[in-house]
Design a protein around this motif. Structure first.
Motif, mmCIF file in Angstrom:
data_model
loop_
_atom_site.group_PDB
_atom_site.id
_atom_site.type_symbol
_atom_site.label_atom_id
_atom_site.label_comp_id
_atom_site.label_asym_id
_atom_site.label_seq_id
_atom_site.Cartn_x
_atom_site.Cartn_y
_atom_site.Cartn_z
ATOM 1 N N SER A 62 0.845 -1.192 0.000
ATOM 2 C CA SER A 62 0.000 0.000 0.000
ATOM 3 C C SER A 62 0.881 1.242 0.000
ATOM 4 N N ALA A 63 0.462 2.260 -0.725
ATOM 5 C CA ALA A 63 1.247 3.496 -0.812
ATOM 6 C C ALA A 63 1.231 4.277 0.501
ATOM 7 N N ASN A 64 0.268 3.998 1.360
ATOM 8 C CA ASN A 64 0.110 4.791 2.586
ATOM 9 C C ASN A 64 -0.058 3.900 3.813
ATOM 10 N N GLU A 65 0.852 2.956 3.967
ATOM 11 C CA GLU A 65 0.824 2.040 5.094
ATOM 12 C C GLU A 65 -0.441 1.192 5.079
ATOM 13 N N THR A 66 -0.979 0.844 6.225
ATOM 14 C CA THR A 66 -2.064 -0.125 6.330
ATOM 15 C C THR A 66 -3.325 0.325 5.596
ATOM 16 N N PRO A 67 -3.768 -0.419 4.565
ATOM 17 C CA PRO A 67 -5.019 -0.060 3.889
ATOM 18 C C PRO A 67 -6.229 -0.474 4.725
ATOM 19 N N HIS A 68 -7.283 0.327 4.666
ATOM 20 C CA HIS A 68 -8.504 0.032 5.419
ATOM 21 C C HIS A 68 -9.677 -0.304 4.503
ATOM 22 N N SER A 69 -9.966 0.570 3.555
ATOM 23 C CA SER A 69 -11.103 0.332 2.668
ATOM 24 C C SER A 69 -10.669 0.478 1.221
ATOM 25 N N VAL A 70 -11.402 -0.219 0.336
ATOM 26 C CA VAL A 70 -11.099 -0.180 -1.091
ATOM 27 C C VAL A 70 -12.401 -0.044 -1.876
ATOM 28 N N ALA A 71 -12.275 0.515 -3.081
ATOM 29 C CA ALA A 71 -13.399 0.621 -4.008
ATOM 30 C C ALA A 71 -12.845 0.439 -5.408
ATOM 31 N N ILE A 72 -13.634 -0.135 -6.318
ATOM 32 C CA ILE A 72 -13.100 -0.449 -7.645
ATOM 33 C C ILE A 72 -14.172 -0.303 -8.713
ATOM 34 N N LEU A 73 -13.749 0.125 -9.900
ATOM 35 C CA LEU A 73 -14.551 0.132 -11.118
ATOM 36 C C LEU A 73 -13.767 -0.587 -12.198
ATOM 37 N N ILE A 74 -14.454 -1.314 -13.058
ATOM 38 C CA ILE A 74 -13.828 -1.977 -14.191
ATOM 39 C C ILE A 74 -14.575 -1.556 -15.452
ATOM 40 N N GLU A 75 -13.845 -1.114 -16.451
ATOM 41 C CA GLU A 75 -14.467 -0.699 -17.704
ATOM 42 C C GLU A 75 -13.471 -0.798 -18.840
ATOM 43 N N SER A 76 -13.848 -1.512 -19.900
ATOM 44 C CA SER A 76 -13.053 -1.591 -21.129
ATOM 45 C C SER A 76 -11.601 -1.975 -20.862
ATOM 46 N N GLY A 77 -11.406 -2.980 -20.028
ATOM 47 C CA GLY A 77 -10.074 -3.483 -19.764
ATOM 48 C C GLY A 77 -9.264 -2.663 -18.782
ATOM 49 N N GLN A 78 -9.876 -1.653 -18.174
ATOM 50 C CA GLN A 78 -9.162 -0.773 -17.257
ATOM 51 C C GLN A 78 -9.725 -0.873 -15.843
ATOM 52 N N VAL A 79 -8.826 -0.713 -14.872
ATOM 53 C CA VAL A 79 -9.181 -0.668 -13.459
ATOM 54 C C VAL A 79 -9.111 0.775 -12.979
ATOM 55 N N TYR A 80 -10.114 1.183 -12.219
ATOM 56 C CA TYR A 80 -10.123 2.472 -11.534
ATOM 57 C C TYR A 80 -10.443 2.169 -10.079
ATOM 58 N N ALA A 81 -9.559 2.554 -9.163
ATOM 59 C CA ALA A 81 -9.738 2.130 -7.774
ATOM 60 C C ALA A 81 -9.331 3.220 -6.797
ATOM 61 N N ALA A 82 -9.908 3.154 -5.611
ATOM 62 C CA ALA A 82 -9.565 4.052 -4.508
ATOM 63 C C ALA A 82 -9.182 3.214 -3.305
ATOM 64 N N ILE A 83 -8.093 3.604 -2.649
ATOM 65 C CA ILE A 83 -7.624 2.910 -1.446
ATOM 66 C C ILE A 83 -7.492 3.929 -0.328
ATOM 67 N N ASN A 84 -8.221 3.722 0.748
ATOM 68 C CA ASN A 84 -8.116 4.596 1.916
ATOM 69 C C ASN A 84 -7.281 3.864 2.961
ATOM 70 N N ALA A 85 -6.130 4.442 3.320
ATOM 71 C CA ALA A 85 -5.173 3.769 4.193
ATOM 72 C C ALA A 85 -4.821 4.646 5.387
ATOM 73 N N GLU A 86 -3.972 4.124 6.245
ATOM 74 C CA GLU A 86 -3.653 4.771 7.515
ATOM 75 C C GLU A 86 -3.069 6.170 7.339
ATOM 76 N N SER A 87 -2.243 6.345 6.312
ATOM 77 C CA SER A 87 -1.558 7.634 6.154
ATOM 78 C C SER A 87 -2.002 8.418 4.933
ATOM 79 N N GLY A 88 -3.154 8.076 4.387
ATOM 80 C CA GLY A 88 -3.647 8.821 3.245
ATOM 81 C C GLY A 88 -4.426 7.943 2.298
ATOM 82 N N ALA A 89 -5.029 8.565 1.296
ATOM 83 C CA ALA A 89 -5.852 7.852 0.327
ATOM 84 C C ALA A 89 -5.269 8.025 -1.070
ATOM 85 N N THR A 90 -5.418 6.983 -1.898
ATOM 86 C CA THR A 90 -4.808 6.965 -3.214
ATOM 87 C C THR A 90 -5.819 6.538 -4.270
#
Length: 476
Positions: free
Chosen positions: A221-249
């Motif tokens: 994880s880019a920001n230490e311990t990840p807590h929650s995740v969300a994802i979209l898939i469209e036309s072969g691509q991933v779009y995702a959000a990761i909320n972690a201990e030291s920030g969200a990406t």
């Protein structure tokens, strides 16, 4: 007399043999075609089909198979072979039945609260729901190190939920008030992708065979311990959000190559910071442009708010200010040319029981005044939250009800519906389903199929005629 008796017995035996010999099978079934095969049928046999109570002739059964392409993508059909009034077995195909079904029943001897406390749902290539979920301590020895993520899907050809498949053994997930599992499907190809917050890392898994087997990899994880995740898939691509201990990406890239994903910090407003142990909502508009919704805390002060942000914007836009909540949560969707969100907040100081609110926006820059969602009884409204919107703009919202002086009149899980986002009617699922479901599921989702029929997915711990497990409700 004896001669006639012998003839009658022989005819009966022949008829029985013929009935058994006419075996009809479904080779495969999708939203586009039903592939049928059979044995033992001879002229003048015909293949018959029913989408209701009456069977009608489809084609002569001269060959050993037929591909039916004249189907509604979301229709339910029965087929049989008719040979002069003598019938083969009947096979049934289509999406999950309307009403409630158990997608993943709690295995015998297992503890119901441990089976499905975290779940995720996505539509597969047929537009049917597929579910990923957590199973804590499968062997029941009190150790959580063997906790695993399972996957379950609906099989149109057998007209039933397939037995869950193990995706990975993960150890404990953080499933308290957040979604540690996210699931998506590239409906053009049927490729499934899953993201999960596992310990200090992220688990990424993909499947190209309808979830039968999975390829997994671990990513830091880019920001230490990840807590929650969300994802979209469209036309072969991933779009995702990761909320972690030291920030969200925010990350995006090819489904097939997580090593090539690009990432950027999710922006916070000036003087604000993302609350790390909360969910991030993700949705894309009709042009494929992604938007995120999340909760922020004031850096200096006690302020809280919900905001919306696009990855190409420098700062988020406020959805609701002064949004204090004991358990912050937000869900986001897009449909009928608008973003729609529900969130948990104490916006009415005179009513601390009803804390789920709705807002919508055409462009993500200007949001409507929040509307309080009602409940059909002396209950609270609170997370977990889910929201979906049809192509015509009808909205379905789901939420928990963890307290109250009495039961809801329609029973649980709590569901509220609106044609326009302004006027809402709440009525849960239990009464119509003939079951007494728990008012506060650990996890709760709603998703809209392409035919504008909603699916609601939740973990049910209580005994009912459906049994405990991961339940799915399909709108009629």
């Amino acid at each position: 007399m004896r001669k006639f008796l012998v003839v009658a017995i022989v005819c009966t035996v022949l008829n029985v043999v013929m009935l058994h010999a006419q075996e009809l099978k479904v080779k495969s079934a999708t939203a586009k075609v039903v592939d049928l095969g059979w044995t033992g049928a001879a002229s003048p046999a015909v293949l018959e089909r029913s989408s209701g109570q009456t069977f009608q002739k489809l084609v002569p059964a001269n060959s050993a198979g037929y591909q039916d392409t004249s189907i509604d993508a979301f229709g339910t059909y029965q087929y049989r072979i008719n040979t002069n009034g003598k019938f083969s077995n009947v096979v049934k195909v289509g999406p999950p039945p309307t009403g409630v079904s158990n997608a993943a029943a709690v295995p015998k001897g297992s503890d119901p609260p441990n089976y499905g406390p975290a779940t995720a749902v996505a539509l597969d290539e047929n537009g049917d729901p597929a579910v990923a979920f957590e199973w804590i301590d499968p062997n029941g020895d009190g150790e959580k190190s063997d906790t695993e993520i399972l996957f379950a899907r609906w099989d149109r050809s057998t007209y039933k939920w397939e037995a869950p498949v193990r995706v990975a053994t993960t150890g404990p997930l953080e499933d308290q008030n957040v979604n540690p599992i996210a699931l998506g499907c590239d409906r053009a190809t049927g490729t499934l992708a899953m993201l999960a917050a596992v310990g200090e890392n992220l688990l990424y898994a993909t499947s190209t065979d309808h979830g039968a087997t999975w390829k997994t990899s671990s990513m830091p994880s880019a920001n230490e311990t990840p807590h929650s995740v969300a994802i979209l898939i469209e036309s072969g691509q991933v779009y995702a959000a990761i909320n972690a201990e030291s920030g969200a990406t925010y990350v995006n890239g090819a489904i097939s190559n997580s090593g090539s994903w690009k990432s950027q910090p999710i922006a916070a407003g000036s003087g604000w910071k993302l609350q790390n142990k909360t969910n991030i909502g993700i949705a894309a508009d009709s042009a494929g442009k992604v938007g995120l919704a999340y909760n922020e805390d004031q850096l200096e002060g006690d302020g809280h708010r919900y905001v919306f942000w696009r990855p190409d914007a420098s700062a988020p836009t406020s959805i609701a200010d002064k949004a204090t909540a004991d358990s912050p949560d937000i869900a986001l969707t897009h449909g009928a040319n608008k973003f729609a969100t529900i969130f948990a907040a104490l916006l009415d100081s005179n009513d601390t029981d009803h804390t789920v609110w709705y807002s919508q926006s055409v462009d993500g820059n200007s949001w409507s005044k929040p509307v309080k969602l009602p409940i059909d009884g002396p209950r609270s409204t609170n997370p977990p939250l889910g929201i979906a919107i049809s192509s015509k703009g009808a909205i379905t919202a789901t939420f928990g009800a963890n307290s109250g002086s009495g039961p809801a009149s329609c029973n649980a899980p709590s569901v509220s519906r609106s044609a326009d986002g302004a006027i809402w009617t709440s009525c849960g699922l239990g009464k119509a389903a003939g079951a007494d479901f728990s008012p506060q599921p650990a996890t709760l989702h709603v998703i809209e199929a392409p035919n504008d029929k909603a699916y609601i997915v939740w973990q049910e711990q209580a005994e009912s005629k459906y049994g405990p497990g991961v339940l799915v409700w399909h709108e009629r």
